[in-house]
Design a protein around this motif. Sequence first.
Motif, PDB file in Angstrom:
ATOM      1  N   ALA A  82      84.757  53.540  16.446  1.00  0.00           N
ATOM      2  CA  ALA A  82      85.627  53.951  17.471  1.00  0.00           C
ATOM      3  C   ALA A  82      86.194  52.965  18.218  1.00  0.00           C
ATOM      4  O   ALA A  82      87.380  53.347  18.613  1.00  0.00           O
ATOM      5  N   LEU A  83      85.860  51.760  18.051  1.00  0.00           N
ATOM      6  CA  LEU A  83      86.770  50.579  18.644  1.00  0.00           C
ATOM      7  C   LEU A  83      87.385  49.621  17.746  1.00  0.00           C
ATOM      8  O   LEU A  83      87.778  48.664  18.208  1.00  0.00           O
ATOM      9  N   LEU A  84      87.601  50.205  16.609  1.00  0.00           N
ATOM     10  CA  LEU A  84      88.220  49.367  15.725  1.00  0.00           C
ATOM     11  C   LEU A  84      89.825  48.838  15.987  1.00  0.00           C
ATOM     12  O   LEU A  84      90.274  48.104  15.663  1.00  0.00           O
ATOM     13  N   MET A  85      90.326  50.115  16.615  1.00  0.00           N
ATOM     14  CA  MET A  85      91.818  49.789  17.040  1.00  0.00           C
ATOM     15  C   MET A  85      91.679  50.206  18.352  1.00  0.00           C
ATOM     16  O   MET A  85      90.806  50.650  19.184  1.00  0.00           O
ATOM     17  N   PRO A  86      92.584  49.428  19.609  1.00  0.00           N
ATOM     18  CA  PRO A  86      92.742  49.861  20.723  1.00  0.00           C
ATOM     19  C   PRO A  86      92.938  51.349  21.013  1.00  0.00           C
ATOM     20  O   PRO A  86      93.399  52.089  20.624  1.00  0.00           O
ATOM     21  N   ARG A  87      92.011  51.599  22.029  1.00  0.00           N
ATOM     22  CA  ARG A  87      91.868  53.363  22.227  1.00  0.00           C
ATOM     23  C   ARG A  87      92.299  53.587  23.659  1.00  0.00           C
ATOM     24  O   ARG A  87      91.839  52.797  24.549  1.00  0.00           O
ATOM     25  N   ASP A  88      93.062  54.550  24.039  1.00  0.00           N
ATOM     26  CA  ASP A  88      93.420  54.952  25.402  1.00  0.00           C
ATOM     27  C   ASP A  88      92.123  56.054  26.102  1.00  0.00           C
ATOM     28  O   ASP A  88      91.956  56.181  27.117  1.00  0.00           O
ATOM     29  N   LEU A  89      91.446  56.733  24.904  1.00  0.00           N
ATOM     30  CA  LEU A  89      90.456  57.548  25.199  1.00  0.00           C
ATOM     31  C   LEU A  89      89.256  57.505  23.974  1.00  0.00           C
ATOM     32  O   LEU A  89      89.526  57.445  23.019  1.00  0.00           O
ATOM     33  N   LEU A  90      88.119  57.626  24.554  1.00  0.00           N
ATOM     34  CA  LEU A  90      86.892  57.696  23.604  1.00  0.00           C
ATOM     35  C   LEU A  90      86.110  58.792  23.820  1.00  0.00           C
ATOM     36  O   LEU A  90      85.841  59.342  25.253  1.00  0.00           O
ATOM     37  N   VAL A  91      85.889  59.777  22.984  1.00  0.00           N
ATOM     38  CA  VAL A  91      85.207  60.941  23.034  1.00  0.00           C
ATOM     39  C   VAL A  91      83.856  60.748  22.351  1.00  0.00           C
ATOM     40  O   VAL A  91      83.987  60.425  21.059  1.00  0.00           O
ATOM     41  N   LEU A  92      82.791  60.828  23.152  1.00  0.00           N
ATOM     42  CA  LEU A  92      81.420  60.541  22.743  1.00  0.00           C
ATOM     43  C   LEU A  92      80.548  61.839  22.877  1.00  0.00           C
ATOM     44  O   LEU A  92      80.323  62.157  24.063  1.00  0.00           O
ATOM     45  N   ASP A  93      80.025  62.270  21.725  1.00  0.00           N
ATOM     46  CA  ASP A  93      79.148  63.528  21.886  1.00  0.00           C
ATOM     47  C   ASP A  93      77.763  62.947  21.351  1.00  0.00           C
ATOM     48  O   ASP A  93      77.223  62.549  20.486  1.00  0.00           O
ATOM     49  N   GLU A  94      76.866  63.227  22.463  1.00  0.00           N
ATOM     50  CA  GLU A  94      75.413  62.730  22.791  1.00  0.00           C
ATOM     51  C   GLU A  94      75.557  61.259  22.282  1.00  0.00           C
ATOM     52  O   GLU A  94      74.671  61.168  21.217  1.00  0.00           O
ATOM     53  N   PRO A  95      75.989  60.391  23.046  1.00  0.00           N
ATOM     54  CA  PRO A  95      75.981  59.072  22.417  1.00  0.00           C
ATOM     55  C   PRO A  95      74.585  58.385  22.463  1.00  0.00           C
ATOM     56  O   PRO A  95      74.407  57.445  21.831  1.00  0.00           O
TER      57      PRO A  95
END
Length: 330
Positions: free
Chosen positions: A151-164
């Motif tokens: 999920a972090l391979l590119m710069p992100r403005d939003l992370l959506v994590l389902d049951e991390p």
Amino acid sequence: MTDLAIRTDGLTKRFRAQTAVDGIDLAVPSGSVFGFLGPNGSGKTTTIRMLLGLVGATAGSAQVLGTDMPRGLDRVLPRVGALVEGPAFAPFLSGAANLARFDAADRHAAPATRRARVAAALDRVGLSHAARKKAGAYSLGMKQRLGLANALLMPRDLLVLDEPTNGLDPQGTREVRSLIRSFAADGTTVFVSSHLLAEVEQLCTHVGVMSAGRLVAQGTLDDLRRSGRSSIEVLTPDPDRAGAVLAGLGLVPDDAGADPTPGADRPAEHAAGGDDAIVTAPLGDDPPAPEALVAALVADGVRVRGFEVRRTSLEQRFVELTGEGFDVVA
């Protein structure tokens, strides 16, 4: 109005006769760590899938990062990192090779920087030492971290994590929580779906509560707790006098003079019994300070042997809202 990273209006999803998500109005502030809370089967994952354009909505609308979804899918998804329903990797490839494979499928990712970005993502989640190890030999915790790295391979403005932290041991859970805090500290909005109370209370600044497909509450954690019932408990051999003093201060006791319950969640010396009784009174919207209450009781001759403010926990508030129990064990 605060800028919103996610906004939905009447978002609904039906599967034939079953309504999985029923007209929810989500408002996720930018820069927050938002806990999307509810028991399994409450509609959390279906909502996430609609937000990411993986399934279509039956009714309503959704905006992600200010863009209508799924119409703006091509513009939004490059700014969003997601870990939904657990990571799935080719077991015969190394962790680094799996990430490179996923990165190659992203038409927005530059091939010239792929190796460096894969290495940086693995380092961010603490997997540099296992970069060449086959993913099939990874522990569940390592696979979860590899999913976060993806999920972090590119710069992100939003992370959506389902049951991390699903299935992780306590150490793995702490590591993932630390990672999520670091993402938020960098200014990324983090949307965490979970059915675990400890997960949300330790991580999140805001929360939304789902029950049977409906959003039954949302706001900051403190707002949600304050909307519940809080009370004071006074342990004293003078329950009648204590009740009168509290009533004079606008705090009408529930049951002045009730006997202490042996084994209750109170200090042992307070629950021992004798002539002591517990006077309980609900707190209103603007109650006197606890020290002022104790001072008033003592000034009127009440022998105060114990005093406690009992505030509504997130778990209690959840039960009040939904009538359902809660899995609180990580």
